[in-house]
Design an enzyme around this catalytic site. Structure first.
Site, PDB file in Angstrom:
ATOM      1  CG  PHE A  66      -2.059  -1.265   1.265  1.00 22.43           C
ATOM      2  CD1 PHE A  66      -3.201  -0.887   0.603  1.00 22.43           C
ATOM      3  CD2 PHE A  66      -1.631  -2.437   1.675  1.00 22.43           C
ATOM      4  CE1 PHE A  66      -3.967  -2.219   0.320  1.00 22.43           C
ATOM      5  CE2 PHE A  66      -2.509  -3.528   1.854  1.00 22.43           C
ATOM      6  CZ  PHE A  66      -3.780  -3.304   0.902  1.00 22.43           C
ATOM      7  CB  SER A  67       4.417   1.697  -0.993  1.00 22.03           C
ATOM      8  OG  SER A  67       5.365   2.671  -1.243  1.00 22.03           O
ATOM      9  CG  ASN A  68       1.475   6.768   1.017  1.00 16.24           C
ATOM     10  OD1 ASN A  68       0.228   6.463   0.681  1.00 16.24           O
ATOM     11  ND2 ASN A  68       1.520   6.955   2.288  1.00 16.24           N
ATOM     12  CG  LEU A  70       6.196   1.102  -4.628  1.00 22.09           C
ATOM     13  CD1 LEU A  70       5.937  -0.337  -4.628  1.00 22.09           C
ATOM     14  CD2 LEU A  70       7.475   1.351  -5.227  1.00 22.09           C
TER      15      LEU A  70
END
Ligand SMILES: Cc1ncc(COP(=O)(O)O)c(C=O)c1O
Length: 307
Positions: A66-68, A70
């Site tokens: 759920f990486s911001n 990326l």
């Protein structure tokens, strides 16, 4: 590549009754990035890497499912026309995950990395193999936190609130690059990291983002009150209150959790003597989709926080 356009900054005073007597002023600084999805600290952290990229070179980085970071990298790639690869800490790529779906829509190639391999990302042998496999890609660390990322954050004019200079600068802290940027930009001002992770190595990670010969004394880390990604009803309610009472949009993984910790520090009198706090809103609002997807927010909370 020509230099990137500069971001604009918006200040909001939070008249929040966070402490008892002598409550300091609390100012929130929100960054409006020229590319909307490269939001918050990501615009600053990715800045120099994007500019240093050689013609034709892509960018590869690491992140959770759920990486911001990326999503921001994928959006930068689409906007500035370079290819992107995301190595995702997961056993299997979930095609319904809204963060990963958005990364794909923005043209990022995603590759699943199991937890053991993911932990090796900083090992020289692992990086050497990666460079051989992807020779045309610039490799960025997780969260974009390295010397260049922190130097990008050091462009943030966080000291000067509309009401005068702050005497405490703070932000949500996870991989450390953002705080390292504040520390080096304002060596004479007290900087406080509000950890959203329980990571015993965090102080060392911050030092690694600071110039090697430096010995800054102007910073400290508060004690984290929960592990990364842990979201409970009280925290979600806190974020909803910020929205309802002050029209401030946060999410409970980074900015909401950090503000809740700051509020606890003020209430327990741990920040006595501070007169004016400047808090950097580091973005991360795309994470709300993933929280709703995982049923960590109800539909009503999701709609409120997104509005
Ligand atoms: C929205 C948001 N806020 C804060 C942070 C923490 O910043 P840092 O990793 O530089 O400590 C992150 C992670 O990069 C983030 O995505």
């Amino acid at each position: 590549m020509a230099s990137l356009p500069t971001a604009t900054y918006h200040w909001q005073r939070l008249p929040i009754p966070m402490g008892q007597d002598n409550t300091p002023q609390l100012w929130i600084c929100t960054l409006q990035a020229p590319v909307a999805e490269v939001a918050g600290n990501k615009w600053l952290k990715l800045h120099s890497a994007i500019q240093q990229r050689k013609p034709g070179q892509g960018m590869l980085s690491f992140g959770g499912a759920f990486s911001n970071h990326l999503v921001a990298l994928a959006a930068a790639g689409q906007h500035y026309h370079f290819s992107t690869i995301g190595l995702v800490r997961t056993e299997q790529l979930d095609t319904h995950n809204p963060t990963l779906r958005r990364c794909r829509e923005l043209g990022m190639q995603l590759i699943a990395l199991d937890r053991i391999s993911y932990r090796q990302q900083q090992l020289p042998e692992f990086l050497a193999r990666l460079k051989i496999t992807y020779p045309d890609y610039l490799i960025l660390p997780e969260g974009g936190s390295d010397l260049a990322g922190a130097a990008g954050v050091a462009q943030l004019p966080l000291l000067q609130t509309p009401d005068g200079d702050a005497d405490l600068l703070c932000c949500a802290t996870a991989s450390g690059g953002t705080l390292a940027g504040l520390i080096q930009r304002y060596p004479e001002v007290r900087c406080l990291g509000l950890p959203v992770v329980k990571d015993a190595s965090l102080a060392d990670r911050i030092k690694q983002c600071l110039p090697p010969t430096s010995s800054y004394q102007n910073w400290q880390l508060a004690e984290a009150n929960s592990a990364y990604g842990k979201v409970n009803a009280e925290l979600v309610a806190f974020c909803c209150q910020l929205k309802l009472h002050y029209q401030l949009t946060t999410e409970p993984i980074y900015t909401g959790k950090a503000l809740q910790l700051l509020s606890q520090l003020l209430q327990t009198g741990s920040l006595s003597g501070v007169k004016r706090i400047a808090f950097f809103h580091t973005g991360g609002l795309q994470g709300l989709h993933g929280l709703y997807y995982r049923r960590l927010l109800t539909e009503a909370q999701y709609r409120l926080l997104l509005s």
